[in-house]
Design a protein around this motif. Sequence first.
Motif, PDB file in Angstrom:
ATOM      1  N   ALA A  77       0.829  -1.206   0.000  1.00  0.00           N
ATOM      2  CA  ALA A  77       0.000   0.000   0.000  1.00  0.00           C
ATOM      3  C   ALA A  77       0.867   1.261   0.000  1.00  0.00           C
ATOM      4  CB  ALA A  77      -0.945  -0.005   1.203  1.00  0.00           C
ATOM      5  N   VAL A  78       1.933   1.262   0.804  1.00  0.00           N
ATOM      6  CA  VAL A  78       2.842   2.415   0.838  1.00  0.00           C
ATOM      7  C   VAL A  78       3.491   2.599  -0.528  1.00  0.00           C
ATOM      8  CG1 VAL A  78       5.001   3.305   1.813  1.00  0.00           C
ATOM      9  CG2 VAL A  78       3.255   2.341   3.325  1.00  0.00           C
ATOM     10  N   LEU A  79       3.935   1.519  -1.124  1.00  0.00           N
ATOM     11  CA  LEU A  79       4.569   1.589  -2.446  1.00  0.00           C
ATOM     12  C   LEU A  79       3.586   2.120  -3.492  1.00  0.00           C
ATOM     13  CD1 LEU A  79       7.032   0.911  -4.246  1.00  0.00           C
ATOM     14  CD2 LEU A  79       6.005  -1.340  -4.564  1.00  0.00           C
ATOM     15  N   LEU A  80       2.377   1.591  -3.519  1.00  0.00           N
ATOM     16  CA  LEU A  80       1.379   2.045  -4.495  1.00  0.00           C
ATOM     17  C   LEU A  80       0.955   3.494  -4.259  1.00  0.00           C
ATOM     18  CD1 LEU A  80      -0.854  -1.153  -4.752  1.00  0.00           C
ATOM     19  CD2 LEU A  80       0.688  -0.239  -6.511  1.00  0.00           C
ATOM     20  N   SER A  81       1.005   3.944  -3.005  1.00  0.00           N
ATOM     21  CA  SER A  81       0.631   5.337  -2.718  1.00  0.00           C
ATOM     22  C   SER A  81       1.647   6.327  -3.277  1.00  0.00           C
ATOM     23  CB  SER A  81       0.452   5.550  -1.210  1.00  0.00           C
ATOM     24  OG  SER A  81       1.687   5.564  -0.538  1.00  0.00           O
ATOM     25  N   ARG A  82       2.833   5.844  -3.583  1.00  0.00           N
ATOM     26  CA  ARG A  82       3.867   6.703  -4.174  1.00  0.00           C
ATOM     27  C   ARG A  82       3.664   6.909  -5.671  1.00  0.00           C
ATOM     28  NH1 ARG A  82       6.145   9.387  -0.152  1.00  0.00           N
ATOM     29  NH2 ARG A  82       7.611   8.199   1.064  1.00  0.00           N
ATOM     30  N   ILE A  83       2.825   6.073  -6.293  1.00  0.00           N
ATOM     31  CA  ILE A  83       2.527   6.187  -7.724  1.00  0.00           C
ATOM     32  C   ILE A  83       1.247   6.994  -7.859  1.00  0.00           C
ATOM     33  CG2 ILE A  83       2.102   4.944  -9.870  1.00  0.00           C
ATOM     34  CD1 ILE A  83       3.500   2.501  -8.515  1.00  0.00           C
ATOM     35  N   LYS A  84       1.388   8.264  -8.138  1.00  0.00           N
ATOM     36  CA  LYS A  84       0.249   9.176  -8.178  1.00  0.00           C
ATOM     37  C   LYS A  84      -0.178   9.438  -9.621  1.00  0.00           C
ATOM     38  CE  LYS A  84       1.370  11.610  -3.877  1.00  0.00           C
ATOM     39  NZ  LYS A  84       1.669  10.486  -3.134  1.00  0.00           N
ATOM     40  N   ILE A  85      -1.460   9.216  -9.870  1.00  0.00           N
ATOM     41  CA  ILE A  85      -2.039   9.488 -11.181  1.00  0.00           C
ATOM     42  C   ILE A  85      -2.512  10.939 -11.230  1.00  0.00           C
ATOM     43  CG2 ILE A  85      -3.921   8.842 -12.736  1.00  0.00           C
ATOM     44  CD1 ILE A  85      -3.626   5.983 -11.388  1.00  0.00           C
ATOM     45  N   TYR A  86      -3.052  11.405 -10.105  1.00  0.00           N
ATOM     46  CA  TYR A  86      -3.509  12.788  -9.977  1.00  0.00           C
ATOM     47  C   TYR A  86      -3.224  13.248  -8.554  1.00  0.00           C
ATOM     48  CZ  TYR A  86      -6.786  16.576  -8.950  1.00  0.00           C
ATOM     49  OH  TYR A  86      -7.337  17.754  -8.529  1.00  0.00           O
ATOM     50  N   GLN A  87      -2.598  14.399  -8.412  1.00  0.00           N
ATOM     51  CA  GLN A  87      -2.300  14.988  -7.102  1.00  0.00           C
ATOM     52  C   GLN A  87      -3.166  16.230  -6.912  1.00  0.00           C
ATOM     53  OE1 GLN A  87       0.103  14.072  -4.598  1.00  0.00           O
ATOM     54  NE2 GLN A  87      -0.917  15.654  -3.432  1.00  0.00           N
ATOM     55  N   ALA A  88      -4.025  16.224  -5.905  1.00  0.00           N
ATOM     56  CA  ALA A  88      -4.859  17.390  -5.606  1.00  0.00           C
ATOM     57  C   ALA A  88      -3.979  18.483  -4.998  1.00  0.00           C
ATOM     58  CB  ALA A  88      -5.986  17.004  -4.655  1.00  0.00           C
ATOM     59  N   PRO A  89      -4.318  19.750  -5.209  1.00  0.00           N
ATOM     60  CA  PRO A  89      -3.435  20.850  -4.794  1.00  0.00           C
ATOM     61  C   PRO A  89      -3.204  20.971  -3.286  1.00  0.00           C
ATOM     62  CG  PRO A  89      -5.476  21.689  -5.780  1.00  0.00           C
ATOM     63  CD  PRO A  89      -5.481  20.219  -5.951  1.00  0.00           C
ATOM     64  N   GLN A  90      -4.196  20.655  -2.465  1.00  0.00           N
ATOM     65  CA  GLN A  90      -4.011  20.761  -1.012  1.00  0.00           C
ATOM     66  C   GLN A  90      -3.993  19.394  -0.341  1.00  0.00           C
ATOM     67  OE1 GLN A  90      -6.840  23.006  -2.062  1.00  0.00           O
ATOM     68  NE2 GLN A  90      -5.386  24.644  -2.388  1.00  0.00           N
ATOM     69  N   GLY A  91      -3.441  18.402  -0.992  1.00  0.00           N
ATOM     70  CA  GLY A  91      -3.358  17.064  -0.426  1.00  0.00           C
ATOM     71  C   GLY A  91      -4.401  16.147  -1.029  1.00  0.00           C
ATOM     72  N   GLY A  92      -4.156  14.863  -0.897  1.00  0.00           N
ATOM     73  CA  GLY A  92      -5.023  13.857  -1.496  1.00  0.00           C
ATOM     74  C   GLY A  92      -4.595  13.579  -2.919  1.00  0.00           C
ATOM     75  N   SER A  93      -4.765  12.346  -3.343  1.00  0.00           N
ATOM     76  CA  SER A  93      -4.365  11.993  -4.699  1.00  0.00           C
ATOM     77  C   SER A  93      -5.074  10.725  -5.144  1.00  0.00           C
ATOM     78  CB  SER A  93      -2.849  11.797  -4.778  1.00  0.00           C
ATOM     79  OG  SER A  93      -2.436  10.780  -3.894  1.00  0.00           O
ATOM     80  N   VAL A  94      -5.134  10.573  -6.454  1.00  0.00           N
ATOM     81  CA  VAL A  94      -5.571   9.318  -7.049  1.00  0.00           C
ATOM     82  C   VAL A  94      -4.288   8.541  -7.299  1.00  0.00           C
ATOM     83  CG1 VAL A  94      -6.731   8.215  -9.001  1.00  0.00           C
ATOM     84  CG2 VAL A  94      -7.571  10.407  -8.132  1.00  0.00           C
ATOM     85  N   THR A  95      -4.211   7.354  -6.725  1.00  0.00           N
ATOM     86  CA  THR A  95      -2.990   6.562  -6.808  1.00  0.00           C
ATOM     87  C   THR A  95      -3.224   5.314  -7.651  1.00  0.00           C
ATOM     88  OG1 THR A  95      -3.536   5.279  -4.841  1.00  0.00           O
ATOM     89  CG2 THR A  95      -2.320   7.349  -4.498  1.00  0.00           C
ATOM     90  N   ALA A  96      -2.206   4.504  -7.718  1.00  0.00           N
ATOM     91  CA  ALA A  96      -2.296   3.232  -8.444  1.00  0.00           C
ATOM     92  C   ALA A  96      -2.942   2.169  -7.554  1.00  0.00           C
ATOM     93  CB  ALA A  96      -0.905   2.797  -8.890  1.00  0.00           C
ATOM     94  N   GLY A  97      -4.055   2.522  -6.923  1.00  0.00           N
ATOM     95  CA  GLY A  97      -4.792   1.561  -6.105  1.00  0.00           C
ATOM     96  C   GLY A  97      -4.171   1.303  -4.743  1.00  0.00           C
ATOM     97  N   SER A  98      -3.688   2.349  -4.091  1.00  0.00           N
ATOM     98  CA  SER A  98      -2.966   2.165  -2.828  1.00  0.00           C
ATOM     99  C   SER A  98      -3.826   1.615  -1.690  1.00  0.00           C
ATOM    100  CB  SER A  98      -2.322   3.479  -2.391  1.00  0.00           C
ATOM    101  OG  SER A  98      -3.307   4.444  -2.089  1.00  0.00           O
ATOM    102  N   MET A  99      -5.132   1.788  -1.745  1.00  0.00           N
ATOM    103  CA  MET A  99      -5.978   1.266  -0.663  1.00  0.00           C
ATOM    104  C   MET A  99      -6.317  -0.209  -0.859  1.00  0.00           C
ATOM    105  SD  MET A  99      -8.584   4.391   0.152  1.00  0.00           S
ATOM    106  CE  MET A  99      -9.096   4.698  -1.534  1.00  0.00           C
ATOM    107  N   ILE A 100      -6.127  -0.716  -2.055  1.00  0.00           N
ATOM    108  CA  ILE A 100      -6.537  -2.084  -2.376  1.00  0.00           C
ATOM    109  C   ILE A 100      -5.867  -3.127  -1.477  1.00  0.00           C
ATOM    110  CG2 ILE A 100      -6.485  -3.858  -4.192  1.00  0.00           C
ATOM    111  CD1 ILE A 100      -7.103  -1.523  -6.170  1.00  0.00           C
ATOM    112  N   PRO A 101      -4.561  -3.061  -1.216  1.00  0.00           N
ATOM    113  CA  PRO A 101      -3.982  -4.077  -0.322  1.00  0.00           C
ATOM    114  C   PRO A 101      -4.604  -4.080   1.080  1.00  0.00           C
ATOM    115  CG  PRO A 101      -2.249  -2.942  -1.517  1.00  0.00           C
ATOM    116  CD  PRO A 101      -3.525  -2.204  -1.802  1.00  0.00           C
TER     117      PRO A 101
END
Length: 179
Positions: free
Chosen positions: A19-43
């Motif tokens: 999950a930590v590794l996938l959270s580093r792969i960001k598809i979209y980064q929101a300006p004040q935090g939060g992002s769409v990742t490569a499925g970081s919550m899935i694990p």
Amino acid sequence: MKKWSTKMLVEAGIMIALAVLLSRIKIYQAPQGGSVTAGSMIPILLFSMRWGLKPGIIAGATFGVLKLILGGWVFTPIQAILEYPIAFGFLGLAGIFSNSIKDFSNDKYVKIILSIFFAIGGRFLCHLLAGVIFFAEYAGTQNPWIYSLVYQSSYLVPEFIVSIIILSLIWKPISKIEK
């Protein structure tokens, strides 16, 4: 109460690391935090669905603490606790139906989707509250509730959709793996 086996602990560690590794792969980064990742919550969702509510909450909270340590947005201690260990701990809610989705059948898709909805919905509520309480100044003249709702939705709805698609595809073979 489930007994914490070595297998469960090892699987938790692997899923948290993934999950930590996938959270580093960001598809979209929101300006004040939060992002769409490569499925970081899935694990974490998968771990929760396999092992249940309590182990899932602990794994999710641990993931949240690691995200905080590895570069979280901290403005106040209460905000950090709400948006990291508590918000990510809610991912453990995916384990709410863990006993009833072990043996796979087509009607299990509804429970899988509900599990994911409760988990990401819990995380969403934490971020929504943090947005209203701690970041209302970013709303400008808008209602802070509406602003926070739209802002949090901008990255959590795509994460929700990705999680549903991937977990629905992989749950059948994963559910056959012995614990």
